[in-house]
Design an enzyme around this catalytic site. Sequence first.
Site, mmCIF file in Angstrom:
data_model
loop_
_atom_site.group_PDB
_atom_site.id
_atom_site.type_symbol
_atom_site.label_atom_id
_atom_site.label_comp_id
_atom_site.label_asym_id
_atom_site.label_seq_id
_atom_site.Cartn_x
_atom_site.Cartn_y
_atom_site.Cartn_z
ATOM 1 N N MET A 1 126.463 35.134 77.578
ATOM 2 C CA MET A 1 125.462 36.059 77.116
ATOM 3 C C MET A 1 125.669 37.386 77.843
ATOM 4 S SD MET A 1 121.364 35.851 77.748
ATOM 5 C CE MET A 1 121.511 35.264 79.387
ATOM 6 N N PRO A 2 126.276 38.365 77.186
ATOM 7 C CA PRO A 2 126.455 39.669 77.822
ATOM 8 C C PRO A 2 125.154 40.454 77.867
ATOM 9 C CG PRO A 2 127.773 39.479 75.797
ATOM 10 C CD PRO A 2 126.952 38.259 75.913
ATOM 11 N N ILE A 3 124.979 41.155 78.962
ATOM 12 C CA ILE A 3 123.886 42.112 79.106
ATOM 13 C C ILE A 3 124.527 43.443 79.471
ATOM 14 C CG2 ILE A 3 121.796 42.739 80.368
ATOM 15 C CD1 ILE A 3 121.459 39.727 80.992
#
Length: 79
Positions: A1-3
């Site tokens: 999950m990229p932020i």
Amino acid sequence: MPIVTVQVTREGSVPGRNSVTAEEKAAIIKGVSEVLLNVLNKPLESTYVVIEEVDLDNWGWGGLPTVQYRQRRAAEAKS
């Protein structure tokens, strides 16, 4: 999950405006998300984008506050 955090100065993209519009923010979020999809194959629904607007007084580069840096660059361009 990229932020992904995107920092922009709190100023408008045209004279007389003093913030980034909701439409501009939506375009940033869409564009950044699509880059992660295209480059890293990260699904759009698992990518989070945070936009932080920074007051112009709290932003600088070239060893100067932003306003002074821009004034210097404008003066150099006229020379």
